[in-house]
Design an enzyme around this catalytic site. Structure first.
Site, PDB file in Angstrom:
ATOM      1  N   ASN A  13       0.795  -1.218   0.000  1.00 61.05           N
ATOM      2  CA  ASN A  13       0.000   0.000   0.000  1.00 61.05           C
ATOM      3  C   ASN A  13       0.831   1.273   0.000  1.00 61.05           C
ATOM      4  OD1 ASN A  13      -1.539  -2.094   2.116  1.00 61.05           O
ATOM      5  ND2 ASN A  13      -2.762  -1.370   0.396  1.00 61.05           N
ATOM      6  N   ILE A  17       0.992   6.814  -0.104  1.00 57.69           N
ATOM      7  CA  ILE A  17       0.299   5.857   0.744  1.00 57.69           C
ATOM      8  C   ILE A  17      -1.139   5.692   0.271  1.00 57.69           C
ATOM      9  CG2 ILE A  17      -0.398   5.331   3.126  1.00 57.69           C
ATOM     10  CD1 ILE A  17       1.806   7.563   3.860  1.00 57.69           C
ATOM     11  N   CYS A  18      -1.565   4.442   0.140  1.00 53.64           N
ATOM     12  CA  CYS A  18      -2.952   4.146  -0.204  1.00 53.64           C
ATOM     13  C   CYS A  18      -3.655   3.688   1.068  1.00 53.64           C
ATOM     14  CB  CYS A  18      -3.016   3.058  -1.278  1.00 53.64           C
ATOM     15  SG  CYS A  18      -4.697   2.680  -1.783  1.00 53.64           S
ATOM     16  N   LEU A  19      -4.480   4.570   1.600  1.00 57.46           N
ATOM     17  CA  LEU A  19      -5.212   4.298   2.828  1.00 57.46           C
ATOM     18  C   LEU A  19      -6.540   5.040   2.723  1.00 57.46           C
ATOM     19  CD1 LEU A  19      -5.143   3.065   5.713  1.00 57.46           C
ATOM     20  CD2 LEU A  19      -4.092   5.206   6.477  1.00 57.46           C
TER      21      LEU A  19
END
Length: 153
Positions: free
Chosen positions: A72, A79-81
């Site tokens: 992620n 950042i993939c959140l």
């Protein structure tokens, strides 16, 4: 004005009561309240244990400066959140504070989400060959997150 007051309070709270495994401070003086630096320490039960990971925060953006092998987090530190994305695709809310966001990122380090990856090859490896993922993440931690320990002023 309200944003400045909120940021001053959040920064004071971060310094006084930092989240577990996280340190955060202003990058410059109080004229740049939206620019912060952070250090995140890898959780002991993760492949990032004993690693020190630097982040740059320029609200609303966050970026890892330390290379990290994670499904992620891409090679540019993005950042993939879900809480970092605006609705309808994400769950960001104005009530979230910097400490909550940093804590969520640290939790993501220990519990990757392979269903919403930035790095699909690492996500596939995490799912199909977890022992290889864990070993590679440990190797990257040794190589990139243990060479120098950043400190803040």
């Amino acid at each position: 004005m309200q944003r400045s007051l909120r940021m001053k309070k959040e920064i004071a709270d971060l310094v006084k009561n930092p989240p577990i495994g996280i340190s955060c401070w202003l990058s410059g003086d109080e004229s740049t309240l939206n620019e912060l630096d952070a250090v995140m320490f890898g959780a002991e039960d993760s492949p990032y244990a004993k690693g020190t990971f630097r982040l740059k925060i320029h609200i609303p953006d966050l970026q890892f400066l330390t290379q990290i092998y994670h499904p992620n987090i891409d090679t540019n530190g993005r950042i993939c959140l879900d809480i970092l994305k605006m609705p309808p695709k994400g769950t960001w809310k104005p009530s979230l504070n910097v400490a909550a966001v940093l804590t969520s990122i640290r939790l993501l380090m220990g519990e990757p989400n392979p269903d919403d990856p930035l790095m699909s090859d690492i996500a596939e490896e995490f799912q199909m060959r977890p022992e290889f993922y864990f070993k590679t993440a440990q190797d990257w931690t040794q190589k990139y997150a243990m060479e120098s320990k950043p400190t803040h002023p």
